[in-house]
Design a protein around this motif. Sequence first.
Motif, PDB file in Angstrom:
ATOM      1  N   MET A  32       4.462  -1.545  -6.503  1.00 44.82           N
ATOM      2  CA  MET A  32       5.310  -1.409  -7.272  1.00 44.82           C
ATOM      3  C   MET A  32       6.498  -2.691  -8.168  1.00 44.82           C
ATOM      4  SD  MET A  32       6.856   1.404  -4.789  1.00 44.82           S
ATOM      5  CE  MET A  32       8.160   0.167  -3.862  1.00 44.82           C
TER       6      MET A  32
ATOM      7  N   PRO B  78      -5.558   1.584  -0.501  1.00 46.15           N
ATOM      8  CA  PRO B  78      -6.114   0.660  -1.399  1.00 46.15           C
ATOM      9  C   PRO B  78      -4.152  -0.529  -1.586  1.00 46.15           C
ATOM     10  CG  PRO B  78      -6.292   2.878  -2.071  1.00 46.15           C
ATOM     11  CD  PRO B  78      -6.351   2.809  -0.691  1.00 46.15           C
TER      12      PRO B  78
ATOM     13  N   ASN C 283       5.009   1.353   0.714  1.00 37.17           N
ATOM     14  CA  ASN C 283       5.658   1.841  -0.223  1.00 37.17           C
ATOM     15  C   ASN C 283       6.678   3.249  -0.604  1.00 37.17           C
ATOM     16  OD1 ASN C 283       4.874  -0.258  -2.248  1.00 37.17           O
ATOM     17  ND2 ASN C 283       3.283   0.218  -3.339  1.00 37.17           N
TER      18      ASN C 283
ATOM     19  N   CYS D  20       1.039  -0.847   0.031  1.00 40.83           N
ATOM     20  CA  CYS D  20       0.135   0.132  -0.077  1.00 40.83           C
ATOM     21  C   CYS D  20       0.864   1.147   0.151  1.00 40.83           C
ATOM     22  CB  CYS D  20      -0.589   0.107   1.889  1.00 40.83           C
ATOM     23  SG  CYS D  20      -0.160   0.022   2.670  1.00 40.83           S
ATOM     24  N   LYS D  21      -0.187   2.796  -0.319  1.00 36.44           N
ATOM     25  CA  LYS D  21       1.070   3.727  -0.110  1.00 36.44           C
ATOM     26  C   LYS D  21       2.035   3.833   0.707  1.00 36.44           C
ATOM     27  CE  LYS D  21       0.734   8.705  -1.527  1.00 36.44           C
ATOM     28  NZ  LYS D  21       2.282   9.033  -1.298  1.00 36.44           N
TER      29      LYS D  21
ATOM     30  N   ALA E 203      -9.551  -2.844  -0.079  1.00 33.41           N
ATOM     31  CA  ALA E 203      -8.769  -1.536   0.305  1.00 33.41           C
ATOM     32  C   ALA E 203      -8.595  -1.851   1.509  1.00 33.41           C
ATOM     33  CB  ALA E 203      -8.890  -0.374   0.275  1.00 33.41           C
TER      34      ALA E 203
ATOM     35  N   ARG F 272       3.162   2.726 -10.068  1.00 33.13           N
ATOM     36  CA  ARG F 272       2.193   2.210  -8.682  1.00 33.13           C
ATOM     37  C   ARG F 272       1.284   2.054  -9.606  1.00 33.13           C
ATOM     38  NH1 ARG F 272       3.835   5.058  -3.083  1.00 33.13           N
ATOM     39  NH2 ARG F 272       5.406   6.201  -3.608  1.00 33.13           N
ATOM     40  N   GLU F 273       0.947   0.308  -9.275  1.00 31.72           N
ATOM     41  CA  GLU F 273      -0.651  -0.110  -9.560  1.00 31.72           C
ATOM     42  C   GLU F 273      -1.130  -0.168  -9.200  1.00 31.72           C
ATOM     43  OE1 GLU F 273       0.295  -3.126 -12.716  1.00 31.72           O
ATOM     44  OE2 GLU F 273       2.033  -2.641 -13.163  1.00 31.72           O
ATOM     45  N   ARG F 274      -2.330  -0.055  -8.881  1.00 28.29           N
ATOM     46  CA  ARG F 274      -2.911   0.061  -7.693  1.00 28.29           C
ATOM     47  C   ARG F 274      -4.445  -1.104  -8.564  1.00 28.29           C
ATOM     48  NH1 ARG F 274      -5.608   5.296  -5.045  1.00 28.29           N
ATOM     49  NH2 ARG F 274      -3.672   6.048  -4.029  1.00 28.29           N
TER      50      ARG F 274
ATOM     51  N   GLU G 257      -0.953  -1.014  -3.674  1.00 29.64           N
ATOM     52  CA  GLU G 257      -0.390  -0.490  -4.505  1.00 29.64           C
ATOM     53  C   GLU G 257       0.599  -1.012  -4.948  1.00 29.64           C
ATOM     54  OE1 GLU G 257       0.171   4.453  -4.228  1.00 29.64           O
ATOM     55  OE2 GLU G 257       1.686   3.241  -3.481  1.00 29.64           O
TER      56      GLU G 257
END
Length: 143
Positions: free
Chosen positions: A81, A77, A38, A34-35, A72, A65-67, A79
Amino acid sequence: MSLTRVVLASGRSVDLSELRMSSTYGGMIEGYPCKPLNDRKITSALRSAEDAFPGTPVHLVPPPRERPDQYAGAFGPVEVMPAVTCLGHFRSEALDPAHDRALYRSRLTVVWFQPAAHVPSGHDTEPVLREVSWEQLAQDTEI
């Protein structure tokens, strides 16, 4: 002696003298990408680069960064890498034409992320790595 030579989009050749690769999410016991996680991974990679090569400029190639469409959790959510975190130390000819070519080299440490564990080489390297603006980021040093 270098591990490999990479040709940047600018046409400049840079020599990769050291490369460290690790699994981006290796050792993750619980949780999910997740963010916040990351952001910590990136900060840690930059700190490692600065510690490994003190006095050398460090540049981060921002990772994609793919979601994925997944649930979530408590940290926001999902995320993701790329799977491999890379830290590379590069050298090239001096930037300043006034510097003696025998005594000076430019250098830059780069942190980037790629989908698989492979050593960049020549023109066959991650496009984001080839786009590094060496002339603006690297620094000349006397050898």
